[in-house]
Design a protein around this motif. Structure first.
Motif, mmCIF file in Angstrom:
data_model
loop_
_atom_site.group_PDB
_atom_site.id
_atom_site.type_symbol
_atom_site.label_atom_id
_atom_site.label_comp_id
_atom_site.label_asym_id
_atom_site.label_seq_id
_atom_site.Cartn_x
_atom_site.Cartn_y
_atom_site.Cartn_z
ATOM 1 N N ILE A 201 0.839 -1.205 0.000
ATOM 2 C CA ILE A 201 0.000 0.000 0.000
ATOM 3 C C ILE A 201 0.872 1.252 0.000
ATOM 4 N N SER A 202 0.573 2.163 -0.920
ATOM 5 C CA SER A 202 1.275 3.446 -0.964
ATOM 6 C C SER A 202 0.574 4.427 -0.032
ATOM 7 N N LEU A 203 1.333 5.316 0.572
ATOM 8 C CA LEU A 203 0.797 6.253 1.549
ATOM 9 C C LEU A 203 0.757 7.664 0.983
ATOM 10 N N ASP A 204 -0.394 8.283 1.079
ATOM 11 C CA ASP A 204 -0.583 9.662 0.626
ATOM 12 C C ASP A 204 -1.339 10.408 1.715
ATOM 13 N N TRP A 205 -0.660 11.299 2.409
ATOM 14 C CA TRP A 205 -1.261 11.980 3.545
ATOM 15 C C TRP A 205 -2.465 12.835 3.137
ATOM 16 N N THR A 206 -2.452 13.385 1.923
ATOM 17 C CA THR A 206 -3.598 14.183 1.470
ATOM 18 C C THR A 206 -4.846 13.312 1.367
ATOM 19 N N THR A 207 -4.689 12.142 0.768
ATOM 20 C CA THR A 207 -5.813 11.207 0.657
ATOM 21 C C THR A 207 -6.291 10.755 2.039
ATOM 22 N N ILE A 208 -5.335 10.490 2.913
ATOM 23 C CA ILE A 208 -5.691 10.037 4.268
ATOM 24 C C ILE A 208 -6.465 11.113 5.022
ATOM 25 N N GLN A 209 -5.986 12.364 4.932
ATOM 26 C CA GLN A 209 -6.661 13.459 5.624
ATOM 27 C C GLN A 209 -8.065 13.680 5.069
ATOM 28 N N ASN A 210 -8.236 13.532 3.778
ATOM 29 C CA ASN A 210 -9.565 13.674 3.169
ATOM 30 C C ASN A 210 -10.511 12.576 3.663
ATOM 31 N N LYS A 211 -9.999 11.360 3.792
ATOM 32 C CA LYS A 211 -10.816 10.254 4.297
ATOM 33 C C LYS A 211 -11.229 10.498 5.745
ATOM 34 N N ILE A 212 -10.296 11.014 6.540
ATOM 35 C CA ILE A 212 -10.596 11.292 7.948
ATOM 36 C C ILE A 212 -11.665 12.376 8.060
ATOM 37 N N THR A 213 -11.527 13.432 7.264
ATOM 38 C CA THR A 213 -12.505 14.521 7.264
ATOM 39 C C THR A 213 -13.886 14.006 6.886
ATOM 40 N N MET A 214 -13.938 13.140 5.882
ATOM 41 C CA MET A 214 -15.214 12.573 5.451
ATOM 42 C C MET A 214 -15.830 11.699 6.552
ATOM 43 N N GLU A 215 -14.984 10.940 7.247
ATOM 44 C CA GLU A 215 -15.480 10.101 8.337
ATOM 45 C C GLU A 215 -16.114 10.954 9.438
ATOM 46 N N LEU A 216 -15.455 12.052 9.802
ATOM 47 C CA LEU A 216 -15.963 12.916 10.864
ATOM 48 C C LEU A 216 -17.261 13.594 10.448
ATOM 49 N N GLU A 217 -17.369 13.962 9.176
ATOM 50 C CA GLU A 217 -18.611 14.572 8.691
ATOM 51 C C GLU A 217 -19.752 13.564 8.712
ATOM 52 N N ASN A 218 -19.465 12.330 8.305
ATOM 53 C CA ASN A 218 -20.482 11.287 8.341
ATOM 54 C C ASN A 218 -20.923 10.992 9.775
ATOM 55 N N GLU A 219 -19.959 11.078 10.691
ATOM 56 C CA GLU A 219 -20.265 10.811 12.099
ATOM 57 C C GLU A 219 -21.236 11.815 12.659
ATOM 58 N N ARG A 220 -21.070 13.097 12.276
ATOM 59 C CA ARG A 220 -21.964 14.143 12.768
ATOM 60 C C ARG A 220 -23.380 13.933 12.259
ATOM 61 N N GLY A 221 -23.508 13.272 11.125
ATOM 62 C CA GLY A 221 -24.824 13.046 10.557
ATOM 63 C C GLY A 221 -25.569 11.877 11.150
#
Length: 369
Positions: free
Chosen positions: A348-368
């Motif tokens: 697996i290749s690591l891309d911090w931008t992609t990871i941060q976007n996934k985390i942000t999306m998870e937190l937004e989904n959690e609020r919903g």
């Protein structure tokens, strides 16, 4: 052995293989309205737990302590599933455990040493003891399950010299504790009435009245008791006020952060983590479908293998775990030695931008949710 109601009606006849009634005494038996505990007469390290309504033993095997048990006592009020057993072993150490817990011995906590006598209050969770020449009262010993730092703050003690040599506590009712001196005479000592009033308020969820009482009394031990009980009851505003009163600034800040979490499961998990129960916190998150939070919980606790296990199992955030692991090793100048992490790092290749976007999306989904 039989248990009877106050009217003399036989309730049940608990027994186990090898039970000898002739060796039973007051220090080997503990009884509450719903639970009976008997020390095994063949092995004083073992004890049996029975349901008094059915007479059935609650565990397939007796529970074992590492040392011989010299005395024990059950608390007399509160929910059945929170029944607490206090016992003293041959080293004179005092322990507390929840006998109705699915894994009771895992809840065993030491709360004192050099103890010669114990007695629960008849109507609250207060526990009195004679400890190292002092008469000690824990206003809320269950604080050991919530915040161990509150335990020494929520107890009071006074010199036991006035009770003579080798006294024993015989009752703890209302605001008085009665002790028997070595010559057989009885002597009574007063205990503050405020902890009883406080616990009654909490039992009725009268949190505002609890805070007003503590502000009136201005006693640090009472504030510490309220902090523990409010945290156990998950009433964050009261918990925040109580911790502030005993100058626990870092805990006040943490509770303030928990209050801002909108998701109930996430908030309950954070409270479990606050009470030093990471396994329970993880279970709450997984049951609530908050997979990322469960993974992040293990990352923050440096439980890397468990974090990766969850990520692989749920097929999400594997790259997140690997990235935080790589950053951790880099910060400390270490090399990867775990074969599983090495294997997935190659795939697996690591891309911090992609990871941060996934985390942000998870937190937004959690609020919903």
């Amino acid at each position: 052995v039989s248990t009877q109601s106050t009217g003399g009606r036989l309730v049940c006849s608990p027994k186990y293989n090898g039970l000898r009634c002739d060796v039973l005494n007051v220090s080997r038996v503990a009884l509450s309205p719903d639970t009976l505990v008997l020390v095994d007469d063949r092995d004083n390290r073992a004890f049996h737990v029975f349901d008094t309504n059915t007479g059935r033993e609650l565990t397939d095997k007796p529970l074992y302590h590492s040392q011989e048990i010299c005395m024990l006592a059950l608390d007399q009020n509160g929910p059945t599933n929170e029944r607490n057993l206090a016992f003293v072993d041959k080293n004179s150490d005092l322990f507390l455990l929840q006998v109705r817990h699915s894994n009771a011995m895992s809840t065993t906590k030491k709360i004192g040493g050099m103890v010669t006598s114990i007695m629960w209050h008849d109507a609250t969770k207060m526990l009195a003891s004679l400890q190292d020449g002092r008469f000690t009262v824990w206003y809320y010993p269950c604080a050991v399950y919530i915040d161990t730092e509150l335990l020494p703050q929520s107890k009071v003690h006074k010199d036991a010299g006035e009770f003579g040599k080798n006294p024993q506590i015989v009752s703890f009712i209302g605001h008085h504790c009665t002790l028997r001196r070595s010559d057989g005479s009885l002597v009574s000592t007063a205990v503050s009435p405020y902890p009883t009033i406080l616990q009654n308020y909490v039992a009725q969820s009268k949190w505002d009245d609890s805070v007003r009482l503590c502000r009136f009394v201005k006693d640090q031990a009472l504030w510490a008791t309220l902090a523990a009980m409010a945290t156990a009851g998950k009433h964050l505003p009261t918990s925040e006020i109580a911790y502030s009163a005993i100058n626990e600034a870092e805990k006040v800040e943490y509770i303030a952060q928990i209050k801002e979490i909108s998701n109930n499961a996430a908030r309950n998990a954070e409270m479990a983590l606050f009470c030093r129960q990471p396994v329970e916190a993880e279970g709450i998150l997984l049951q609530g479908g908050l997979i990322y939070r469960a993974i992040r919980l293990n990352i923050d606790l440096y439980r890397w293998n468990r974090a990766l296990e969850l990520a692989i199992k749920h097929k999400t955030h594997v790259d997140t775990v690997l990235a935080y692991r790589a950053r951790y090793l880099e910060d400390f100048g270490l090399e990867e030695t775990d074969g599983t992490f090495t294997q997935y790092r190659k795939e697996i290749s690591l891309d911090w931008t992609t990871i941060q976007n996934k985390i942000t999306m998870e937190l937004e989904n959690e609020r919903g949710k």
